[in-house]
Design an enzyme around this catalytic site. Sequence first.
Site, PDB file in Angstrom:
ATOM      1  N   HIS A 192      -1.615  -5.825   1.652  1.00 56.54           N
ATOM      2  CA  HIS A 192      -2.808  -6.649   1.479  1.00 56.54           C
ATOM      3  C   HIS A 192      -2.348  -7.994   0.925  1.00 56.54           C
ATOM      4  O   HIS A 192      -1.458  -8.047   0.079  1.00 56.54           O
ATOM      5  CB  HIS A 192      -3.783  -6.017   0.488  1.00 56.54           C
ATOM      6  CG  HIS A 192      -4.850  -6.962   0.054  1.00 56.54           C
ATOM      7  ND1 HIS A 192      -5.996  -7.172   0.784  1.00 56.54           N
ATOM      8  CD2 HIS A 192      -4.918  -7.810  -1.006  1.00 56.54           C
ATOM      9  CE1 HIS A 192      -6.734  -8.088   0.179  1.00 56.54           C
ATOM     10  NE2 HIS A 192      -6.092  -8.495  -0.909  1.00 56.54           N
TER      11      HIS A 192
ATOM     12  N   ASN B 213      -2.651   0.033   7.417  1.00 54.41           N
ATOM     13  CA  ASN B 213      -2.009  -1.250   7.143  1.00 54.41           C
ATOM     14  C   ASN B 213      -1.199  -1.166   5.852  1.00 54.41           C
ATOM     15  O   ASN B 213      -1.653  -0.593   4.874  1.00 54.41           O
ATOM     16  CB  ASN B 213      -3.106  -2.305   7.027  1.00 54.41           C
ATOM     17  CG  ASN B 213      -2.604  -3.664   7.368  1.00 54.41           C
ATOM     18  OD1 ASN B 213      -1.488  -4.014   7.010  1.00 54.41           O
ATOM     19  ND2 ASN B 213      -3.424  -4.429   8.043  1.00 54.41           N
TER      20      ASN B 213
ATOM     21  N   GLU C 286      -8.717 -11.239  -7.263  1.00 56.76           N
ATOM     22  CA  GLU C 286      -7.815 -10.095  -7.166  1.00 56.76           C
ATOM     23  C   GLU C 286      -6.749 -10.110  -8.257  1.00 56.76           C
ATOM     24  O   GLU C 286      -6.421  -9.057  -8.820  1.00 56.76           O
ATOM     25  CB  GLU C 286      -7.197 -10.050  -5.765  1.00 56.76           C
ATOM     26  CG  GLU C 286      -8.254  -9.739  -4.717  1.00 56.76           C
ATOM     27  CD  GLU C 286      -7.827  -9.972  -3.287  1.00 56.76           C
ATOM     28  OE1 GLU C 286      -8.579  -9.559  -2.400  1.00 56.76           O
ATOM     29  OE2 GLU C 286      -6.750 -10.575  -3.046  1.00 56.76           O
TER      30      GLU C 286
ATOM     31  N   LYS D 131       0.826  -1.208   0.000  1.00 56.64           N
ATOM     32  CA  LYS D 131       0.000   0.000   0.000  1.00 56.64           C
ATOM     33  C   LYS D 131       0.859   1.257   0.000  1.00 56.64           C
ATOM     34  O   LYS D 131       2.086   1.192   0.149  1.00 56.64           O
ATOM     35  CB  LYS D 131      -0.952  -0.054   1.180  1.00 56.64           C
ATOM     36  CG  LYS D 131      -1.937  -1.224   1.062  1.00 56.64           C
ATOM     37  CD  LYS D 131      -2.923  -1.211   2.193  1.00 56.64           C
ATOM     38  CE  LYS D 131      -3.843  -2.412   2.131  1.00 56.64           C
ATOM     39  NZ  LYS D 131      -4.818  -2.401   3.221  1.00 56.64           N
TER      40      LYS D 131
ATOM     41  N   TYR E 293     -12.039  -3.756  -2.733  1.00 60.61           N
ATOM     42  CA  TYR E 293     -12.505  -3.807  -1.343  1.00 60.61           C
ATOM     43  C   TYR E 293     -14.023  -3.916  -1.225  1.00 60.61           C
ATOM     44  O   TYR E 293     -14.598  -3.523  -0.217  1.00 60.61           O
ATOM     45  CB  TYR E 293     -12.007  -2.576  -0.586  1.00 60.61           C
ATOM     46  CG  TYR E 293     -10.528  -2.607  -0.304  1.00 60.61           C
ATOM     47  CD1 TYR E 293      -9.956  -3.638   0.432  1.00 60.61           C
ATOM     48  CD2 TYR E 293      -9.687  -1.604  -0.770  1.00 60.61           C
ATOM     49  CE1 TYR E 293      -8.595  -3.670   0.698  1.00 60.61           C
ATOM     50  CE2 TYR E 293      -8.329  -1.627  -0.510  1.00 60.61           C
ATOM     51  CZ  TYR E 293      -7.795  -2.663   0.221  1.00 60.61           C
ATOM     52  OH  TYR E 293      -6.448  -2.694   0.487  1.00 60.61           O
TER      53      TYR E 293
END
Length: 147
Positions: free
Chosen positions: A115, A112, A126, A9, A49
């Site tokens: 992922h 965070n 994904e 991220k 998400y």
Amino acid sequence: MERTFAMLKPGVLQRRIVGEVLSRFERKGLKIVGLKLMQMDRSLVEAHYKEHVGKEFYEKLVSYTLSGPVVAMVLQGDGVIATVRRLVGPTDVTNAQPGTIRGDFAYQTRLNIVHASDSPASAEREINLFFKEQELIDWEDGNERWF
């Protein structure tokens, strides 16, 4: 061989620790078959998400993910989904042990830094969101016999 999706991220790039996090996957013996730096648009973030829509943290998660570029990757190996989840550590960073990526680098769950797909179905969904089949390269690794 199993494949999984992982994404570093914006905080990873902002803190200049991309190489350090990537090396954790490589040192474990996982093969990187897809890798790209990208700026996600809102529609991709929302598709990624979608299972979190309506949760109290959803908008902050979307905003954070849009705040900078991400590194998307596909990793391959025997039992790679479970292996990557162990390397990454629990989502709640207060439970992430030292030695895991989240345990060593993440301070707040809301920010965070990584992922990782949590199941074969999530990994497939994904991977298909982020990569075209021709972007994945299943290359010959001369060291595979040692893993």
